[in-house]
Scaffold this motif. Structure first.
Motif, PDB file in Angstrom:
ATOM      1  N   ALA A 196      55.713  34.898  29.942  1.00 15.56           N
ATOM      2  CA  ALA A 196      56.370  35.503  28.777  1.00 15.56           C
ATOM      3  C   ALA A 196      55.387  36.180  27.822  1.00 15.56           C
ATOM      4  O   ALA A 196      55.777  37.072  27.068  1.00 15.56           O
ATOM      5  CB  ALA A 196      57.163  34.442  28.018  1.00 15.56           C
ATOM      6  N   THR A 197      54.118  35.772  27.859  1.00 12.02           N
ATOM      7  CA  THR A 197      53.157  36.275  26.871  1.00 12.02           C
ATOM      8  C   THR A 197      52.178  37.302  27.420  1.00 12.02           C
ATOM      9  O   THR A 197      51.383  37.859  26.648  1.00 12.02           O
ATOM     10  CB  THR A 197      52.355  35.104  26.261  1.00 12.02           C
ATOM     11  N   SER A 198      52.208  37.554  28.724  1.00 15.94           N
ATOM     12  CA  SER A 198      51.304  38.567  29.279  1.00 15.94           C
ATOM     13  C   SER A 198      51.822  39.051  30.626  1.00 15.94           C
ATOM     14  O   SER A 198      52.568  38.348  31.311  1.00 15.94           O
ATOM     15  CB  SER A 198      49.885  38.004  29.441  1.00 15.94           C
ATOM     16  N   ARG A 199      51.406  40.258  30.987  1.00 17.50           N
ATOM     17  CA  ARG A 199      51.852  40.864  32.234  1.00 17.50           C
ATOM     18  C   ARG A 199      51.128  40.220  33.418  1.00 17.50           C
ATOM     19  O   ARG A 199      49.925  39.980  33.355  1.00 17.50           O
ATOM     20  CB  ARG A 199      51.537  42.364  32.190  1.00 17.50           C
ATOM     21  N   GLY A 200      51.874  39.917  34.475  1.00 17.24           N
ATOM     22  CA  GLY A 200      51.274  39.370  35.682  1.00 17.24           C
ATOM     23  C   GLY A 200      51.832  38.005  36.043  1.00 17.24           C
ATOM     24  O   GLY A 200      52.676  37.451  35.334  1.00 17.24           O
ATOM     25  N   VAL A 240      57.123  24.754  32.258  1.00 21.97           N
ATOM     26  CA  VAL A 240      57.121  25.305  30.898  1.00 21.97           C
ATOM     27  C   VAL A 240      55.883  26.171  30.672  1.00 21.97           C
ATOM     28  O   VAL A 240      55.980  27.296  30.145  1.00 21.97           O
ATOM     29  CB  VAL A 240      57.184  24.166  29.846  1.00 21.97           C
ATOM     30  N   ILE A 241      54.724  25.670  31.069  1.00 23.03           N
ATOM     31  CA  ILE A 241      53.484  26.441  30.908  1.00 23.03           C
ATOM     32  C   ILE A 241      53.554  27.732  31.710  1.00 23.03           C
ATOM     33  O   ILE A 241      53.182  28.810  31.219  1.00 23.03           O
ATOM     34  CB  ILE A 241      52.257  25.608  31.320  1.00 23.03           C
ATOM     35  N   ALA A 242      54.047  27.639  32.942  1.00 22.35           N
ATOM     36  CA  ALA A 242      54.181  28.836  33.774  1.00 22.35           C
ATOM     37  C   ALA A 242      55.071  29.869  33.093  1.00 22.35           C
ATOM     38  O   ALA A 242      54.760  31.072  33.078  1.00 22.35           O
ATOM     39  CB  ALA A 242      54.748  28.461  35.144  1.00 22.35           C
ATOM     40  N   ASP A 285      36.168  36.923  25.405  1.00 20.27           N
ATOM     41  CA  ASP A 285      37.392  36.666  24.634  1.00 20.27           C
ATOM     42  C   ASP A 285      38.343  37.863  24.625  1.00 20.27           C
ATOM     43  O   ASP A 285      39.556  37.692  24.486  1.00 20.27           O
ATOM     44  CB  ASP A 285      37.042  36.285  23.198  1.00 20.27           C
ATOM     45  N   ARG A 286      37.802  39.066  24.801  1.00 23.18           N
ATOM     46  CA  ARG A 286      38.662  40.248  24.773  1.00 23.18           C
ATOM     47  C   ARG A 286      39.599  40.302  25.975  1.00 23.18           C
ATOM     48  O   ARG A 286      40.602  41.017  25.958  1.00 23.18           O
ATOM     49  CB  ARG A 286      37.823  41.529  24.703  1.00 23.18           C
ATOM     50  N   TRP A 287      39.289  39.535  27.029  1.00 24.61           N
ATOM     51  CA  TRP A 287      40.117  39.531  28.235  1.00 24.61           C
ATOM     52  C   TRP A 287      41.168  38.427  28.223  1.00 24.61           C
ATOM     53  O   TRP A 287      42.019  38.374  29.112  1.00 24.61           O
ATOM     54  CB  TRP A 287      39.233  39.368  29.477  1.00 24.61           C
ATOM     55  N   LEU A 288      41.102  37.512  27.240  1.00 22.55           N
ATOM     56  CA  LEU A 288      42.036  36.390  27.197  1.00 22.55           C
ATOM     57  C   LEU A 288      43.465  36.849  26.900  1.00 22.55           C
ATOM     58  O   LEU A 288      43.679  37.782  26.136  1.00 22.55           O
ATOM     59  CB  LEU A 288      41.616  35.384  26.126  1.00 22.55           C
ATOM     60  N   THR A 289      44.428  36.169  27.493  1.00 19.67           N
ATOM     61  CA  THR A 289      45.834  36.394  27.171  1.00 19.67           C
ATOM     62  C   THR A 289      46.116  35.723  25.823  1.00 19.67           C
ATOM     63  O   THR A 289      45.295  34.935  25.325  1.00 19.67           O
ATOM     64  CB  THR A 289      46.743  35.781  28.247  1.00 19.67           C
ATOM     65  N   PRO A 290      47.279  35.975  25.212  1.00 20.05           N
ATOM     66  CA  PRO A 290      47.588  35.361  23.909  1.00 20.05           C
ATOM     67  C   PRO A 290      47.503  33.835  23.888  1.00 20.05           C
ATOM     68  O   PRO A 290      47.145  33.248  22.867  1.00 20.05           O
ATOM     69  CB  PRO A 290      49.005  35.844  23.633  1.00 20.05           C
ATOM     70  N   ILE A 291      47.845  33.183  25.007  1.00 15.33           N
ATOM     71  CA  ILE A 291      47.760  31.720  25.022  1.00 15.33           C
ATOM     72  C   ILE A 291      46.601  31.227  25.890  1.00 15.33           C
ATOM     73  O   ILE A 291      46.424  30.020  26.072  1.00 15.33           O
ATOM     74  CB  ILE A 291      49.084  31.083  25.508  1.00 15.33           C
TER      75      ILE A 291
END
Length: 195
Positions: free
Chosen positions: A39-43, A32-34, A83-89
Motif C-alpha cells: 500500500a505504501t510503495s510500488r512493487g 498485515v505487513i505485506a 536512506d534515499r532508496w527506502l520506502t515510506p515504512i
C-alpha cells in the motif's frame, strides 16, 4: 571445543519446529505487513535477494521489501545515501527487524538456520572468500548469529568473519539459545542496524 555428533540433527529439528510454529503464530501480522508494504510503495511485498548459502551455494532469500524497486543490487553500506532508496515504512521495518520475518520460510526449507552467519550477498566476494578460508561456509546461514549480536553492520568484515569462525568452533544448543536471547535484546534496542 568439539561439537556433539547429534548437534546438527538437533539443530535442524529445532529449526523446523520453531520456524513452522512461528509462521503459524505470525500469519496474520505477516499478512498485515505485506499489505502495508504494497500500500505504501510500488512493487511486490517480498524482495527475493540472491544470497550465499551453505557450501557457497546461492539461494533466494525473502525479506519484506524496504527499498524502492529501482534500488541498485549492492550492500547498503556501499551506497552513498542509502536512506534515499527506502520506502515510506522501510526504515521502521528495518529498525524493528520485521523485514527479516519472511526468512522463517528459508529456515523451514533448510536454506537457513535460526542461528548462523548472516548470508552474504551474491556479490560480496571479499566476505565469501574470508569465510571460505575460515571454514565457515560449511554452516547454514542464520536469521541471527554471533557476529550479529556483537556489532552487526558496524563490524569490519575481518572482525565479522572472526566471530563467525568462533561460532563454528563453539556452536551448541546452549550457545544458540544465548545468541537468540541476545538478538531479542538487540532488536528491542535496535542496535547496529544499517542494512
Amino acid at each position: 571445543m568439539g561439537v556433539s555428533p547429534s548437534h546438527d540433527w538437533t539443530k535442524r529439528a529445532t529449526d523446523i519446529v520453531v520456524s513452522a510454529g512461528a509462521l503459524v503464530v505470525l500469519a496474520i501480522p505477516l499478512l498485515v505487513i505485506a499489505g502495508l508494504v504494497r500500500a505504501t510503495s510500488r512493487g511486490p511485498a517480498i524482495h527475493w535477494s540472491r544470497r550465499v548459502g551453505r557450501d557457497n551455494v546461492l539461494f533466494a532469500m525473502p525479506k519484506f521489501r524496504t527499498m524502492r524497486i529501482d534500488t541498485p543490487q549492492v550492500a547498503t553500506h556501499l551506497m552513498t545515501d542509502p536512506d534515499r532508496w527506502l520506502t515510506p515504512i522501510g526504515g521502521a521495518l528495518r529498525r524493528t527487524s520485521l523485514d527479516e520475518l519472511p526468512q522463517l520460510i528459508s529456515v523451514l526449507k533448510g536454506d537457513m538456520s535460526l542461528v548462523g552467519p548472516r548470508p552474504a550477498l551474491f556479490n560480496q566476494d571479499d566476505l565469501v572468500a574470508l569465510r571460505t578460508e575460515a571454514g565457515v561456509q560449511k554452516l547454514r546461514p542464520g536469521l541471527t548469529g554471533w557476529a550479529q549480536v556483537n556489532g552487526r553492520d558496524e563490524l569490519p568484515i575481518p572482525v565479522k568473519v572472526g566471530l563467525d569462525a568462533e561460532y563454528l568452533e563453539r556452536r551448541s544448543l546452549g550457545f544458540d539459545l544465548r545468541i537468540l536471547w541476545m538478538t531479542l535484546a538487540g532488536v528491542v534496542g535496535a542496535r547496529g542496524v544499517s542494512h
